[in-house]
Design an enzyme around this catalytic site. Sequence first.
Site, PDB file in Angstrom:
ATOM      1  N   SER A 127     -10.149  -0.434   6.772  1.00  0.00           N
ATOM      2  CA  SER A 127      -9.387  -0.332   5.521  1.00  0.00           C
ATOM      3  C   SER A 127      -8.695  -1.618   5.102  1.00  0.00           C
ATOM      4  O   SER A 127      -8.120  -1.680   4.015  1.00  0.00           O
ATOM      5  CB  SER A 127      -8.367   0.805   5.613  1.00  0.00           C
ATOM      6  OG  SER A 127      -9.030   2.049   5.567  1.00  0.00           O
ATOM      7  N   LYS A 166       0.862  -1.180   0.000  1.00  0.00           N
ATOM      8  CA  LYS A 166       0.000   0.000   0.000  1.00  0.00           C
ATOM      9  C   LYS A 166       0.898   1.230   0.000  1.00  0.00           C
ATOM     10  O   LYS A 166       1.888   1.298   0.743  1.00  0.00           O
ATOM     11  CB  LYS A 166      -0.894  -0.025   1.238  1.00  0.00           C
ATOM     12  CG  LYS A 166      -1.919   1.099   1.320  1.00  0.00           C
ATOM     13  CD  LYS A 166      -2.829   0.892   2.529  1.00  0.00           C
ATOM     14  CE  LYS A 166      -3.886   1.968   2.644  1.00  0.00           C
ATOM     15  NZ  LYS A 166      -4.810   1.735   3.784  1.00  0.00           N
ATOM     16  N   SER A 202      -9.457   1.721   2.668  1.00  0.00           N
ATOM     17  CA  SER A 202      -8.570   2.462   1.782  1.00  0.00           C
ATOM     18  C   SER A 202      -7.463   1.617   1.153  1.00  0.00           C
ATOM     19  O   SER A 202      -6.751   2.088   0.265  1.00  0.00           O
ATOM     20  CB  SER A 202      -7.920   3.614   2.558  1.00  0.00           C
ATOM     21  OG  SER A 202      -7.094   3.120   3.601  1.00  0.00           O
TER      22      SER A 202
END
Length: 629
Positions: free
Chosen positions: A354, A258, A330
């Site tokens: 997330s 990420k 996210s």
Amino acid sequence: MTVSAGHAPYPDGANLRKWFRARSARGYGVSDVDSAEDWEIQNPRISFWGAFFTILRHNHSLRLEFIRRRVSRSTVRSMNKHFFEAEIGLYPMKDLTPEHIQHAEQLIDLTFTDAERALMLEGLESLRQHYQSLRTVALPNDLFPAIRFDPEILGGKEPPIYPPAVEPAEPPLAPPTTSDDLAFWSVSDLGRWLRQGEITSVELTTMYLERLKQYDPQLHCVVTLTEERALEKAQQADKALQAGEDYGPLHGIPWGAKDLLAVRGYPTTWGATPYKDQIIDEDAAVVERLDAAGAVLVAKLSMGALAWGDVWFGGTTRTPWNLNEGASGSSAGSGAATAAGLVGFSIGTETWGSIVSPATRNGVTGLRPTFGRVSRHGAMALSWTMDKIGPMCRSARDCALVFATIHGADDRDPTTVDKPFPWPPDVPLHQLRVGYLAADFEKDYRGNEQDRMALQVFREMGIALVPIELPDYPIEALQFILFVEAAAAFDELTRSNRDDLLVRQVKDAWPNFFRLSRLVPAVEYIQANRVRTLLLAAMDDLFSQVDLYIAPSLEGNNLLLTNLTGHPSLTLPTGLAEDGLPTTVSLIGRLYDEATILALGQAFQEHTEFHRLRPPVFYSAGPGEGTTG
């Protein structure tokens, strides 16, 4: 206005420019004024003063002297007032009046008398000046506050120690039918194939890089390919194996990060336009640990801007199950890339959903570890008391292998702990006390049919499920803890008005929530955290009755509650809903007891095929509502 003794206010912008040049020549930064003037030439719409205040914001010594020589109102009018107010935050504000206090009372639902308001005026003005002084101190995103959340505040917690499980010898692997087939193999199977000499890490890495390039135009899940780094690490992994050096189960396995994890030499964009060119000159702790384990980073994957949703400056990340739908976030790119067979595994983060939410939307297995289990050094800070880092994989077993590598104490993250993680553990599954949130499973929500069928699978496995209820506190009311901390983490972004650069400018997006959170009283923030202590006590009571419990992944208060208390969660695919998108349930464990939920999750996946479903567009075996392999 009042001027400090011995100093005169600057009468106009021209003299201030001279002052700036003189101070630059005295060692505050000789090139600063030249940089400002160059900026003015290159960006006439911003002007010298825009550059001036931007530089001043980053030059603490220069800034302090400027503050001591308060600028007159006429000087401010001759400059760029917007930048003065936004970048410096020291433009002389209007005098406070009792009416201002009275208006503020409506925001905090309190009422003061006229006499009380009169007494408050001088103190409020003093506080306002203190705020201005504090804003002169540069506070980088990775600087921890001097207070921290501790899940063990009510007493130490140790995970159960299980004897090691004796794993049966695995049968020889059948060759993959296609490269698509190989791309969806588990971490453990990819590792076996490497060790059998059937494939090299360079070949695996090249395959995943090609798939990332091929499918990213559809998924929008890649921010930056780390191709040069990846091929170099893959060559090193191959040489080590050839020399008889095996760094563990992740050796030679390509993975994706990420894009809030710093990687030296590559941009770390946080998914947000203001930071799209940001390069942090170090590797995040998780990257360091995975490098040491021989894993190969192939890409920095998309995230919703500043860790909200699936929209970033490159577009909306899509789920491979329906390219018209977002991947959720996210950890959007981590979920989408893992589900589409573009990486062997990925790393995501969670503050409030997330990992769980994109694991659900993309149909992957996600482990959100206990707060403090994995170092956040080198990761973007959103909420210092809630941020967690964990793996997103194609199975519970893969999550365990990755977690075993990345967990552990780190002096650079003061919240981390050194707790054992026994894997593989010999867990007596039939003796486990397993609860489930009966009332939540009875609600009408998307995927409830698949979730109830999953409960039946657990029963068929011989697990006796006990209905439980979560502690009865106003959980939803505590969400502003996250928002206040996020507003502090990105305080400068708000005050500089650079939050206007973020793609999403709606009510439910960061720019608005950063502004809203400025008006949350500090007293309420502290009180909310005291309620959080009561939650920890209540969860201790709950876990005296059960060893773990099962919850709908996104229904009810469980997701927010367990993120506030720091308990671990394992999200397991349970099939496809009527809309063709994946569904999941989550296993919630005791603090630091990832081993138990992972063991039960692995057993569940040995009884089902849900985690093996592959989105047809990204797998050549053929069409259908999800191909298994």
